[in-house]
Design a protein around this motif. Structure first.
Motif, mmCIF file in Angstrom:
data_model
loop_
_atom_site.group_PDB
_atom_site.id
_atom_site.type_symbol
_atom_site.label_atom_id
_atom_site.label_comp_id
_atom_site.label_asym_id
_atom_site.label_seq_id
_atom_site.Cartn_x
_atom_site.Cartn_y
_atom_site.Cartn_z
ATOM 1 N N ALA A 89 6.629 -1.234 4.350
ATOM 2 C CA ALA A 89 5.663 -0.233 4.812
ATOM 3 C C ALA A 89 5.586 0.932 3.837
ATOM 4 C CB ALA A 89 6.063 0.252 6.200
ATOM 5 N N GLU A 90 6.738 1.345 3.320
ATOM 6 C CA GLU A 90 6.806 2.477 2.389
ATOM 7 C C GLU A 90 6.046 2.143 1.101
ATOM 8 O OE1 GLU A 90 7.197 6.041 1.082
ATOM 9 O OE2 GLU A 90 7.825 5.508 3.117
ATOM 10 N N SER A 91 6.259 0.926 0.579
ATOM 11 C CA SER A 91 5.572 0.493 -0.650
ATOM 12 C C SER A 91 4.066 0.414 -0.420
ATOM 13 C CB SER A 91 6.067 -0.892 -1.090
ATOM 14 O OG SER A 91 7.457 -0.890 -1.230
ATOM 15 N N LEU A 92 3.690 -0.143 0.739
ATOM 16 C CA LEU A 92 2.279 -0.306 1.084
ATOM 17 C C LEU A 92 1.574 1.053 1.129
ATOM 18 C CD1 LEU A 92 0.232 -2.491 1.813
ATOM 19 C CD2 LEU A 92 0.930 -2.280 4.201
ATOM 20 N N LYS A 93 2.262 2.029 1.717
ATOM 21 C CA LYS A 93 1.720 3.391 1.838
ATOM 22 C C LYS A 93 1.455 3.984 0.441
ATOM 23 C CE LYS A 93 4.217 6.665 3.879
ATOM 24 N NZ LYS A 93 5.133 7.124 4.937
ATOM 25 N N GLN A 94 2.372 3.687 -0.482
ATOM 26 C CA GLN A 94 2.259 4.257 -1.832
ATOM 27 C C GLN A 94 1.059 3.729 -2.622
ATOM 28 O OE1 GLN A 94 5.751 4.740 -4.385
ATOM 29 N NE2 GLN A 94 7.018 4.111 -2.661
ATOM 30 N N VAL A 95 0.683 2.465 -2.362
ATOM 31 C CA VAL A 95 -0.367 1.850 -3.192
ATOM 32 C C VAL A 95 -1.722 1.750 -2.498
ATOM 33 C CG1 VAL A 95 1.280 0.517 -4.558
ATOM 34 C CG2 VAL A 95 0.295 -0.494 -2.500
ATOM 35 N N LYS A 96 -1.757 1.921 -1.175
ATOM 36 C CA LYS A 96 -3.006 1.775 -0.428
ATOM 37 C C LYS A 96 -4.029 2.799 -0.899
ATOM 38 C CE LYS A 96 -3.741 -0.278 4.043
ATOM 39 N NZ LYS A 96 -3.320 -0.438 5.400
ATOM 40 N N GLY A 97 -5.227 2.320 -1.197
ATOM 41 C CA GLY A 97 -6.287 3.234 -1.605
ATOM 42 C C GLY A 97 -6.245 3.633 -3.065
ATOM 43 N N LEU A 98 -5.308 3.060 -3.830
ATOM 44 C CA LEU A 98 -5.197 3.363 -5.260
ATOM 45 C C LEU A 98 -6.457 2.866 -5.978
ATOM 46 C CD1 LEU A 98 -2.638 4.630 -6.573
ATOM 47 C CD2 LEU A 98 -2.000 2.326 -7.305
ATOM 48 N N LYS A 99 -7.061 3.727 -6.793
ATOM 49 C CA LYS A 99 -8.322 3.410 -7.463
ATOM 50 C C LYS A 99 -8.196 2.136 -8.315
ATOM 51 C CE LYS A 99 -11.997 5.556 -10.094
ATOM 52 N NZ LYS A 99 -12.328 6.497 -11.144
ATOM 53 N N GLY A 100 -9.203 1.277 -8.190
ATOM 54 C CA GLY A 100 -9.235 0.058 -9.010
ATOM 55 C C GLY A 100 -8.312 -1.036 -8.530
ATOM 56 N N THR A 101 -7.754 -0.880 -7.319
ATOM 57 C CA THR A 101 -6.830 -1.899 -6.786
ATOM 58 C C THR A 101 -7.268 -2.316 -5.388
ATOM 59 O OG1 THR A 101 -5.273 -0.431 -5.645
ATOM 60 C CG2 THR A 101 -4.953 -0.740 -8.020
ATOM 61 N N GLU A 102 -6.691 -3.413 -4.912
ATOM 62 C CA GLU A 102 -6.944 -3.848 -3.531
ATOM 63 C C GLU A 102 -5.698 -4.507 -2.959
ATOM 64 O OE1 GLU A 102 -10.316 -6.362 -4.146
ATOM 65 O OE2 GLU A 102 -9.108 -8.126 -4.639
ATOM 66 N N ILE A 103 -5.625 -4.543 -1.631
ATOM 67 C CA ILE A 103 -4.509 -5.193 -0.955
ATOM 68 C C ILE A 103 -4.944 -6.601 -0.554
ATOM 69 C CG2 ILE A 103 -2.933 -5.115 1.030
ATOM 70 C CD1 ILE A 103 -2.510 -2.794 -0.935
ATOM 71 N N ARG A 104 -4.112 -7.585 -0.882
ATOM 72 C CA ARG A 104 -4.360 -8.965 -0.437
ATOM 73 C C ARG A 104 -3.197 -9.385 0.454
ATOM 74 N NH1 ARG A 104 -6.392 -11.339 -6.341
ATOM 75 N NH2 ARG A 104 -8.089 -9.818 -6.573
ATOM 76 N N SER A 105 -3.532 -9.812 1.665
ATOM 77 C CA SER A 105 -2.480 -10.128 2.629
ATOM 78 C C SER A 105 -2.848 -11.369 3.424
ATOM 79 C CB SER A 105 -2.280 -8.940 3.580
ATOM 80 O OG SER A 105 -1.157 -9.155 4.404
ATOM 81 N N GLY A 106 -1.874 -12.223 3.651
ATOM 82 C CA GLY A 106 -2.140 -13.452 4.404
ATOM 83 C C GLY A 106 -0.868 -14.074 4.929
ATOM 84 N N GLY A 107 -0.980 -15.328 5.314
ATOM 85 C CA GLY A 107 0.160 -16.058 5.876
ATOM 86 C C GLY A 107 1.238 -16.310 4.841
ATOM 87 N N SER A 108 2.374 -16.739 5.341
ATOM 88 C CA SER A 108 3.527 -16.837 4.460
ATOM 89 C C SER A 108 4.357 -18.081 4.737
ATOM 90 C CB SER A 108 4.396 -15.592 4.675
ATOM 91 O OG SER A 108 5.601 -15.705 3.999
ATOM 92 N N PRO A 109 4.556 -18.948 3.732
ATOM 93 C CA PRO A 109 5.455 -20.086 3.908
ATOM 94 C C PRO A 109 6.892 -19.702 3.543
ATOM 95 C CG PRO A 109 4.338 -20.304 1.835
ATOM 96 C CD PRO A 109 3.925 -18.970 2.405
#
Length: 560
Positions: A285-305
């Motif tokens: 959560a801490e890492s996600l907070k740091q990078v969310k909304g960073l210009k020129g980037t996006e979050i990709r999230s999905g299922g996990s094996p």
């Protein structure tokens, strides 16, 4: 192929140990789902920006955090997920799977594949691409398939093979119409045979000495093949650079360079924020907070094996007693561990119930809940019956010996400490003293292979959808990959019988039945899976949450 993670736990949340300890002994049932609004299955979504090959531009560099593994041969028992990932950038990726698990043959290696069953025996004929050649000039032909089979079939115990399952069902590998055709004859039928030859070894790499030792902190690009080869392999810094392979005959790699920089997870997030990396895992959560909304980037999230489990070393003094292992498992509120992991992530999943199948897969059953219920009161009764009496300080004693158990964590991450605090708080009321022991991340492979632990939290990633075939890796008593050391010869026989079932659905049903017996060894406790979440620079193609899919190296790059 099942691959162990290179680190014992994904950083998914950071909570204080004090807060954890307060929550830990809530009397909620931790055997089932983590809450009323928990979904029935984990996410099966893929999110990786799929882009066709012709829409990816030529050139550019793709840089991530990563390094080589102590053991770089993915067929070796001491190899982890890191080894498989690095290997695939300079060796054959001959068979891959779609995100949902459909088989995909790579025509640059296998130009034709035929499968036939006659008289209850399966025959697979692989026709190898005429142009296919190892980097040292050796033609890739039937001998590479034969060498891979011989190294992994268990007939020569000197090979430290990760898994003999499937390979041991092959009676022969021989030349077909010519040297470019490999004919694989099975003793019976193998429904998941494709997992055996997704990649293969150069015959020179398949001697005992080379299989076990040649790839220890070393690369052998001369024995590799593919669109990329090793440009730099820095044993001092741990960095790796792959460059286009001039000897490659297939689709050209789109990137000029693929770079791994050796960084710890927190440093990787900072490097991504500074623009030094193109992609980073942000499970916390801490890492996600740091990078969310960073210009020129996006979050990709999905299922996990992925699945993370608690391993019990049945060879260590106090954990040799099945009753002690059972009591510890009855004391652990898995739903609380899941809450710690997923805090701040807006993510929920049912608690995992199997080592080999995920809740989003057909045939999955919750085998853990069938044999185990979270109940500290039952745990106390289990220990009473086994002769462990409460001592004056609350710690149980038997034959003058205190019930102390070690829990090994790697590194200094807040989440790892939080989980250790939760386990400590859960075990204390039943009279078990948990002693947290710190070890260096670099010792991961040794800790597992030499069983230098009492309790250890580690993860596995499925590289293919055929989970039932890995039952033996987790539960067979004579298998090195079973790091708990548990099991019995009788159980081994039942587990191995499931591998001979030709129908996949029937095989899964039989595997579920046997796994319930295996879980009653109380040596292995699945804890959580979690989402696959990444922060990625916009325009990066074919990278992200892919579930069972491993994009071919030549298809990774930047959109036009």
């Amino acid at each position: 192929m099942r691959a162990r993670l290179a680190l014992p736990i994904a950083l998914v949340a950071a909570v204080s140990v004090a807060a954890t300890a307060c929550d830990a002994s809530s009397g909620k049932d931790g055997a089932g789902a983590a809450g009323k609004d928990t979904p029935k299955a984990a996410s099966a979504a893929a999110d990786y920006n799929p882009v066709p090959y012709d829409r990816i531009k030529d050139g550019g560099t793709y840089t991530t955090a990563g390094t080589f593994d102590e053991q770089g041969n993915p067929f070796n028992v001491n190899a982890t997920l890191t080894a498989s990932r690095v290997w695939s950038w300079y060796n054959a990726d001959a068979i891959t799977y779609s995100p949902t698990g459909e088989v995909q043959y790579n025509p640059d290696y296998y130009s034709d594949v035929k499968v036939a069953v006659e008289g209850g025996r399966q025959k697979v004929t692989l026709t190898i691409n005429e142009k296919a050649v190892f980097n040292d000039g050796t033609p890739i032909d039937w001998t590479a398939i034969e060498a891979t089979w011989k190294a992994n079939n268990g007939s020569d115990k000197a090979f430290d093979a990760s898994s003999t399952d499937g390979y041991d069902q092959i009676s022969s590998v021989h030349k077909g119409a010519n040297a470019k055709q490999a004919v694989i004859e099975f003793k019976g039928v193998n429904a998941s045979w494709t997992t055996l030859f997704t990649t293969f070894l150069h015959p020179k790499a398949a001697t005992v000495a080379n299989f076990n030792k040649a790839y220890v902190k070393k690369a052998h690009p001369e024995w590799g093949a593919g669109p990329y080869t090793v440009g730099e392999w820095d044993t001092h810094s741990g960095g790796i650079t792959f460059v286009r392979n001039p000897k490659w005959w297939g689709k050209k790699g789109k990137l000029d360079k693929r770079v791994y920089v050796n960084l710890e997870s927190t440093a990787a997030v900072n490097a991504f924020k500074n623009g030094q990396l193109d992609y980073t895992s942000v499970g916390a959560a801490e890492s996600l907070k740091q990078v969310k909304g960073l210009k020129g980037t996006e979050i990709r999230s999905g299922g996990s094996p992925f699945e993370y489990s608690l391993y019990f070393n049945t060879k260590s003094a106090n954990l040799a007693d099945t009753a002690v292992r059972k009591a510890i498992q009855e004391s652990i509120d898995r739903s609380q561990i899941a809450k710690i992991q997923f805090q701040g992530l807006d993510y929920k999943e049912p608690l995992p119930g199997s080592a080999v199948l995920y809740s989003f897969q057909k045939g999955y059953q919750d085998n853990v809940s069938a044999v185990l219920k979270y109940s500290p009161d039952e745990a106390k009764k289990t220990l009473d019956a086994a002769g462990w009496k409460p001592g004056g300080d609350g710690i149980r004693v038997k034959d003058g010996k205190k019930l102390e158990v070690g829990y090994t964590i790697l590194g200094d991450e807040p989440l790892d400490k939080a989980v250790a605090g939760a386990f400590t708080a859960m075990l204390k009321p039943v009279g078990v003293k948990l002693v947290t022991k710190k070890a260096d991340s670099a010792d991961f492979s040794k800790i597992l292979s030499e069983r230098r632990f009492d309790l250890f939290l580690s993860g596995n990633r499925s590289m293919d959808p055929f989970g039932a075939r890995y039952l033996c890796d987790f539960y067979c008593s004579d298998r090195d990959s079973n790091i708990t050391g548990s099991g019995t010869p009788e159980l081994d026989k039942e587990i191995r019988a499931t591998a001979d079932i030709a129908d996949l659905d029937e095989q899964i049903a039989a595997a579920n039945k046997v796994e319930r017996k295996a879980l009653q060894q109380y040596a292995f406790l699945p804890l959580f899976s979690g989402p696959s979440t990444y922060s990625v620079k916009k325009g990066l193609a074919n990278v992200g949450a892919t579930i069972f899919y491993s994009p071919l190296p030549e298809t990774v790059g930047w959109e036009k």
